[in-house]
Design an enzyme around this catalytic site. Structure first.
Site, short mmCIF file in Angstrom:
data_model
loop_
_atom_site.label_atom_id
_atom_site.label_comp_id
_atom_site.label_asym_id
_atom_site.label_seq_id
_atom_site.Cartn_x
_atom_site.Cartn_y
_atom_site.Cartn_z
N ASP A 292 0.86 -1.10 -0.05
CA ASP A 292 0.07 -0.30 -0.46
C ASP A 292 0.71 1.02 0.06
O ASP A 292 0.47 2.21 -0.92
CB ASP A 292 -0.73 0.33 1.21
CG ASP A 292 -0.70 -0.11 2.18
OD1 ASP A 292 0.65 -0.91 2.81
OD2 ASP A 292 -0.15 1.31 2.71
N GLY A 427 -2.79 5.84 -0.39
CA GLY A 427 -3.14 5.60 -2.21
C GLY A 427 -4.17 5.12 -2.93
O GLY A 427 -4.76 5.44 -4.03
#
Lengths: 519, 428
Positions: A292, A427
């Site tokens: 991530d 993200g």
């Protein structure tokens, strides 16, 4: 004259106050006009100290200027000695008193007090807070450490004597950026390494402790801005080597451990060194490798702070988080040379300035996705709508959190990961924003959803005021690009078009330019 | 230090309140600090301090926690080459002002503010202001005053700024109808409330000084009557009288009683009968008293000790003693303007200990010995005293909070009650 909206450092006597306030049984008499007592609130309000700084201000007024300010100063020194009975007195002048040239050192000397009196000459119209702190620490250490040193025989290395290595920790002060928590972290690290700590200075040390500085095998310099000068003197005077690595970030902490081990005569594979390097609570490396975090890759970061913290931040940003350093600067002119050399490795032109307006211009031009700076850059970033984390003094009440929040050591690295990543868009959220830019809740200035208070003041998408330059369709497409790179995309495209004589800019031009600049 | 007996004060009975005058370390702000509120009060004014890094550091430290927009103040920092004569200070100042005005095109009024170093090196800001004014007229007018610590204490900076405005106030015709000028920076909500009250009791026109914008400063002439809304405006009052305006003496509009007496003095000056006044203000005053009642329950009988700070100490002490039933241990103020405070001093309990000036160490000794229930003091002293188990109210808040008028009387009382309520509330 210099136009100043905000100043990165206070005047040099504030640096001296930080040293005097850090030490025990020391009193500072400052020749200064009425009003300079504001400095007390830095310590009692920003740092929430429970005692006033050990400072007596002469607080002269206009009527005193026509009379005898020298007598006022002498009375203040005498009264302060009688009331506070310090082990050591520091005397000096603030900016205005420097102009009236009363010679605090000479006046105090004439009183023949039964304690050491250290005069401080801190040129207020040339120098600033960190220089003042460094110089004051140095002068006080010189006054205290020298007599003890003369009597001390040269010591054999710890390893040959079979005793624990002994070090001093130099640099932590009152009003220091995370000094309280850095110190705890580094003490624990040295404990793991099995190294004994002699004197921590200036924070918490009395003149009698400073007298013992020469007993240690080496010095740990946590903040070169404060302690480099003193450590150099101790090296010359007592042959004590000093650490040069500031343990901020994972890599720097590991190098620091290796450096300290070498100075202590510990084998690189000694169990205590292995234990220290293992850093059982270190999470930054895994968090940064975790998928991530991919979205952090090459995010543009602009860094500004004191020399130590700015350089550390650049290293962490590039090597440990995978960000792209697009701006690097410091207000620590004293470290300009080293800073320039270090900045070269990042391929950016270092910004060495204490002009807030210049920093503002540079940040705006660099169009970073993240600013790592001081409270001043927080203002700039807020105005530009860019996320920001604070990495350096000037000090602010938020830099004294109730919880343990070091910047140094492995726990410091963990804290840095949290503090720098938290202001950024996560993200997947960023992807959604890019994909569905027309969603009415994803307006162009939409802040990260977890930061309700952080509302960027980004300018609204420009109306097409010049249809000869931009076709409507291309301009609408441009608005779909996230705001923190939109300006750059626009300028690149316009440059691309101008060079090729293309007008107006169409969708095709936009994507041609994108392809052109992506390699 | 000096337990000198007070000289016979002017305008008061010879046996009037004695004053302890102290000389020693003063734990007070300098006049520059007033810029922190003045730069928000006049929306198109900018304050350029000509001083040292200390001045810049003071302003951002005093204001640091409060500024969320770009400030309308800055410092032109004097450097070594200015002192050594390598740079012409006037050229430097012109360069800086030009850069500043290019950056902030919304500025209509620029104050050059003198500081300790600029005063000591005798930089002539008056001439600089005249020169720059001529250059930037008519878009920007440039005035100057000193906020230096060697000449001004904290709120005296506002006095000096307003006094600098007095000579440039537009002239009112001698045959104009009498008008009222309310003098002193007040919060907008207080101004609006007071304007409504004046309208209700039939005083018009009423102008506030300073106005919110540079071009809207009130006219001044021989028919102007002015009333001070703040106790620290001695120079401004002197300037207004020099231009022919007539002062209205009154206590200050703090608390229900203070507000009634203040409005009453203005009404009397405009020939309004007291009976008509009380008919119109009775409800407002009653509402103020009701708002104060719960705080009175907490504060009555408690002992309060004032360190010198803003010159608001005497009116506040009168308010706390008379309307909230507090006992005054010591009321210290940086300067005691007997003339402007005459009406206030007459209302203080006769055994009050008044202190003018400061020797902070001795005062701390007295404070610790007296063990007051509440200490009113500056930011440098508050946390250390709290750490010694004393309860404090930081005085700077009294300048940053709307406290004047009927509808703020409850809020003002609450500011003093809150530290005591908080101490009683916490279980830690």
């Amino acid at each position: 004259m210099q136009l100043t909206l905000w100043t990165y450092e206070g005047p040099p006597h504030i640096g001296a106050m930080r040293i005097a306030t850090s030490l025990q049984n020391v009193h500072y008499v400052l020749h200064s006009p009425q009003g300079d007592t504001y400095a007390d609130l830095l310590f009692t309000m920003i740092e929430r100290r429970e005692a006033r700084p050990p400072v007596t201000y002469t607080t002269f007024q206009a009527r005193d200027l026509g009379a005898d300010t020298a007598a006022l100063f002498k009375n203040s020194v005498r009264d302060a000695y009688t009331r506070f009975k310090p082990d050591l007195m520091v005397v000096g002048a603030s900016c205005t008193a420097e102009l009236i040239q009363d010679d605090p050192g000479g006046l105090a000397h004439a009183l023949a007090l039964p304690i050491p009196v250290v005069p401080l000459e801190l040129p207020a119209y040339q120098k600033k807070e960190n220089w003042g702190a460094s110089e004051s620490f140095y002068q006080i250490v010189r006054a205290c450490a020298r007599p003890a040193a003369a009597a001390r025989p040269a010591r054999p290395p710890a390893s040959t004597e079979g005793r624990r290595p002994l070090c001093n920790i130099l640099g932590p002060t009152a009003l220091g950026f995370r000094h309280r928590d850095d110190l705890r972290e580094i003490k624990a690290l040295l404990g793991t390494l099995g190294i004994a700590i002699g004197v921590v200075a200036p924070l918490g040390a009395a003149p009698a402790d400073l007298a013992r500085l020469g007993e240690a095998d080496f010095n740990v310099v946590l903040y070169p801005e404060i302690a480099h000068l003193t450590a150099q003197w101790l090296q010359r005077q007592f042959g004590q080597p000093a650490t040069t690595t500031v343990p901020i970030g994972v890599g720097a902490t590991r190098r620091f451990i290796a450096e300290v081990a070498a100075l202590s005569g510990l084998a690189p594979d000694a169990p205590s060194v292995t234990a220290a390097l293992a850093g059982s609570t270190l999470r930054l490396p895994w968090y940064s490798r975790s998928v991530d975090s991919t979205y952090l890759t090459d995010k543009r970061v602009f860094i500004f702070g004191d020399a130590t913290h700015a350089l550390a931040a650049a290293r962490i940003a590039r090597d440990e988080l995978g960000l792209a350093v697009v701006g690097l600067g410091t207000y620590s002119r004293e470290f300009a040379r080293d800073f320039r050399a270090a900045a070269e490795t990042y391929g950016v032109k270092p910004l060495i300035t204490d002009d807030y307006l210049e920093v503002e211009r540079e940040i705006a031009a660099a169009e970073p996705a993240l600013v790592l700076g001081t409270q001043m850059e927080r203002h700039i970033a807020k105005r530009l709508g860019i996320p920001c984390a604070v990495i350096s003094a000037p000090i602010h009440v938020q830099d004294f959190p109730a919880h343990h929040a070091p910047y140094m050591g492995f726990e410091g690295a963990n804290a840095i990961f949290d503090a720098w990543i938290q202001p950024l868009m996560m993200g997947l959220e960023e992807h959604l924003l890019t994909m569905f830019r027309e969603d009415f809740e994803f307006h162009t200035a939409a802040p990260p959803s977890h930061l309700g208070r952080h509302v960027p003041q980004a300018s609204p998408p420009a109306a097409n005021t010049d249809p000869t330059r931009w076709a409507d369709e291309a301009l609408r497409e441009l608005a779909k690009i996230p705001f923190f790179v939109r300006g750059k995309a626009r300028r690149n495209t316009e440059k691309f078009a101008a060079e090729r004589g293309i007008s107006p800019i169409t969708l095709e031009t936009l994507y041609d330019a994108k392809a052109h600049f992506s390699h | 230090m000096n337990h000198s007996p007070a000289p016979p004060p002017i305008g008061l009975a010879p046996d009037a309140l004695p004053v302890l005058r102290e000389r020693g370390q003063r734990e007070v702000f300098c006049g520059l600090t007033s810029i922190v509120w003045l730069h928000r009060k006049i929306q198109d004014a900018f304050f350029l301090v000509v001083g040292s890094r200390t001045c810049a550091h003071l302003l951002q430290s005093a204001a640091g926690v409060m500024i969320f927009a770009e400030p309308r103040f800055a410092t032109a920092i004097i450097e070594e080459r200015d002192l050594a004569g390598l740079a012409d200070a006037n050229d430097e100042l012109d360069r800086i002002v030009t850069r500043l005005l290019e950056r902030r095109r919304d500025i209509r009024l620029l104050f050059l503010v003198g500081s300790c170093p600029s005063e000591v090196i005798k930089l002539d800001l008056g001439r600089a202001a005249a020169r720059l004014s001529a250059r930037f007229a008519p878009e920007v007018s440039v005035l100057h005053y000193s906020g230096s610590g060697i000449e001004t204490t904290f709120t005296e900076g506002e006095d000096a700024a307003l006094a600098a405005l007095v000579p440039v106030l537009p002239r009112e015709a001698d045959d104009a109808a009498p008008s009222l000028m309310v003098v002193g920076a007040l919060s907008e909500i207080v101004e609006d409330q007071l304007a409504r009250l004046f309208a209700e009791i039939g005083i018009a026109p009423v102008h506030f000084m300073p106005a919110r914008r540079a071009r809207e400063m009130p006219p001044l002439g021989s028919k102007t009557r002015f009333i001070l809304a703040q106790p620290f405006l001695a120079e401004t009052a002197r300037g207004l009288m020099a231009r022919g305006a007539q002062p209205i003496a009154a206590p200050f509009p703090l608390g229900a009683e203070g507000t009634s007496l203040w409005l009453g003095a203005a009404a009397a000056a405009f020939g309004i009968a007291p009976a008509a006044l009380s008919a119109r203000l009775g409800a407002s005053e009653a509402r103020a008293r009701a708002a104060m009642a719960p705080h009175r329950a907490i504060l009555a009988g408690k002992h309060v000790f004032f360190f010198p700070d803003s010159q608001l100490e005497v009116p506040l002490a009168r308010f706390l003693a008379r309307e909230l039933g507090m006992e005054l241990i010591e009321v210290a103020t940086p300067y005691l303007h007997r003339q402007h405070l005459a009406a206030e001093l007459a209302l203080l309990p006769p055994d009050v200990m008044l202190v003018e000036g400061q020797d902070v160490e001795r005062q701390l000794d007295r404070c610790r010995a007296a063990k007051p229930d509440l200490v009113v003091c500056g930011l440098g002293l508050a946390n250390p005293l709290e750490a010694e188990q004393l309860t404090t109210k930081w005085s700077i808040e009294l300048l940053f909070t709307p406290i004047q008028g009927y509808d703020q009387a409850g809020d003002l009382a609450e500011l003093f009650a809150r530290p005591l309520r908080r101490r009683a509330r916490l279980r830690i």
